[in-house]
Scaffold this active site. Sequence first.
Site, short mmCIF file in Angstrom:
data_model
loop_
_atom_site.label_atom_id
_atom_site.label_comp_id
_atom_site.label_asym_id
_atom_site.label_seq_id
_atom_site.Cartn_x
_atom_site.Cartn_y
_atom_site.Cartn_z
N CYS A 89 11.66 2.41 6.94
CA CYS A 89 11.51 0.99 6.63
C CYS A 89 11.75 0.72 5.15
O CYS A 89 11.58 -0.39 4.68
CB CYS A 89 10.14 0.47 7.05
SG CYS A 89 8.79 1.24 6.15
N HIS B 114 10.29 -4.67 -6.49
CA HIS B 114 9.99 -5.76 -5.57
C HIS B 114 10.87 -6.98 -5.76
O HIS B 114 11.06 -7.76 -4.85
CB HIS B 114 8.49 -6.05 -5.56
CG HIS B 114 7.83 -5.04 -4.70
ND1 HIS B 114 7.46 -3.82 -5.18
CD2 HIS B 114 7.64 -5.01 -3.36
CE1 HIS B 114 7.01 -3.10 -4.17
NE2 HIS B 114 7.10 -3.79 -3.06
C1 PEP Z 1 8.78 1.95 0.61
O1 PEP Z 1 8.12 2.46 -0.30
O2 PEP Z 1 9.90 2.34 0.98
C2 PEP Z 1 8.25 0.78 1.32
C3 PEP Z 1 8.85 0.30 2.38
O3 PEP Z 1 7.14 0.20 0.79
P1 PEP Z 1 7.16 -0.76 -0.50
O4 PEP Z 1 8.59 -0.92 -0.91
O5 PEP Z 1 6.53 -2.04 -0.08
O6 PEP Z 1 6.36 0.01 -1.47
#
Ligand code: PEP
Length: 557
Positions: free
Chosen positions: A481, A187
């Site tokens: 995404c 993140h």
């Molecule tokens: C993913 O896992 O690619 C996603 C878009 O969700 P996050 O990164 O928020 O877990």
Amino acid sequence: MSTTLTGAPVSPGRAAGPAVTMPDRVPEPRTTRLAGDDVEDAVVQLTRAAASVRDELTDRAGRAAGTAADLLAVTAAMAADPALTSDAERRIRSDRLTPERAIWDAARTMARQLEKIGPPLSERARDVRDVRDRIVAELIGVRPPGVPSPDHPFVLVADDLAPADTASLDPAVVLGIVTSGGGPTSHTAILARALGIPAVVAVRGAADITDGETVLLDGGAGIVVRDPDPETVAAAQQHESTRRAFDGTGRTADGTRVELLANVADPAGAQAAIEAAAEGVGLFRTEFSFLGRANEPAVSEQVAAYRRVLAAFPGRKVVVRTLDAGADKPLPFVTSDSEPNPALGVRGLRTATLRPGVLDRQLQAIARAAEAENADVWVMAPMVATAGETAEFVASCARHGLRTAGVMIEVPAAALRAEEVFAHAAFGSIGTNDLIQYTMAADRMLGELATLSTPWQPAVLELVRATCRGAAVHDRPVGVCGEAAADATLAPVLVGLGVRSLSMTPRALADVAAVLARVDLDECQELARLALSEDDPIAARSAVRDAIRPVLTDLGL
Ligand code: PEP
Ligand code: MG
């Protein structure tokens, strides 16, 4: 002389400036007893340290803007709170504790009391601990915690950053981020991209960078240069100031539509998306409004938070993801901190089984926000593994009047059973960050596994293909995404596999759009075949890059 370090490229862009390193965590002071004569001195030291922390924070609050100013003002007020310092004083006098131990213990008692009271006061426990750390740092002569705030722009160098640290970064001051830890889909990486701050993570040798030395980083290439020559620095700055623009409609050279959307977490991100001409939002990460909260936000508060994002996209698509708590995004009001393996635990949609009320109230809030604004609201759930879970989620959405309900494809099981999943879901969005983690069994937070954690892995591309094929049976659209969507070289491959929307950090839109506009759908399909024919991700990427070399060279990518 210049030296070049390599790491994982996570947020594109080049930056150069003086390095500022993150301070170490403030250590818990030992319990030592003072000699009787030292007690009054200790009280004076404590009073001075608290006053100095308060003055420093007040001064910074006066210079900051928006949320940062509010946060600093709250922390300054806490440092000035006599309840905390008078309890510490009492402990110095009665127990002959050192001032640092006394404030530590006083803060612990106060934080626990606040936590017992519940919201909104329990939220302040974090501020108490922050003030405690600052006063202790002042007393023992170490740097205060958190992101340093020198009065000049800088490149932040850290072991890794907590999401809360990253969220508070000001892109006007933080030119770039270099970390020795952290994975490409952590993140920290995602927030850096959302803030448009160039970043390279998992950099070997980053720990040797010292405060004040000049560093240059290239967040697209994954390179950090120590002591770069002035011409390279000037060239990097020039490159950044001449970025191309996106015209607001994604398509391939033959006109096949590929929606180009933005990933957004808050109103500032929504603004960045609008400025970058995003067609809408392909992933609204609702959990970022709630990180660091001890309790579930009230429905009315959620409605207000969602409306602030939806309001920026009248008539446009906004895909709202329900709360994705757990693993790298723990939220105390839904997740447990005692799971031995949180990435495989009760996270994402699974939390709804344990706490159905939280999902229900969130859907209620999304529905109310959607009704109040004019965005075209789609809703999707994270971490869906089975067709059964999909059916249940879609039914819950329908109960709240949310008709366009889909799922994220992040678990290989869901990709493999796409046909069954899409019998219920109105659409799918592939979360490549987690899909890679679960396909490769490689923790997305670990820099050491960066070579496994890439969307160019043939196994991951196979699952993208399987998802698109399963969805096509029911004529359902599939997007991506995850961070893979922001890779301009990979974009045509994803389109060739059947993906028809890509959602990414706003800064990446123009490069992705420019590459797609130069290749036909047929070529995309050929590139997908090429990538899948390779056995390893580096070979797959090189083969695709070679095949579209003139386009990439022309675009400077
Ligand atoms: C993913 O896992 O690619 C996603 C878009 O969700 P996050 O990164 O928020 O877990
Ligand atoms: Mg995910």
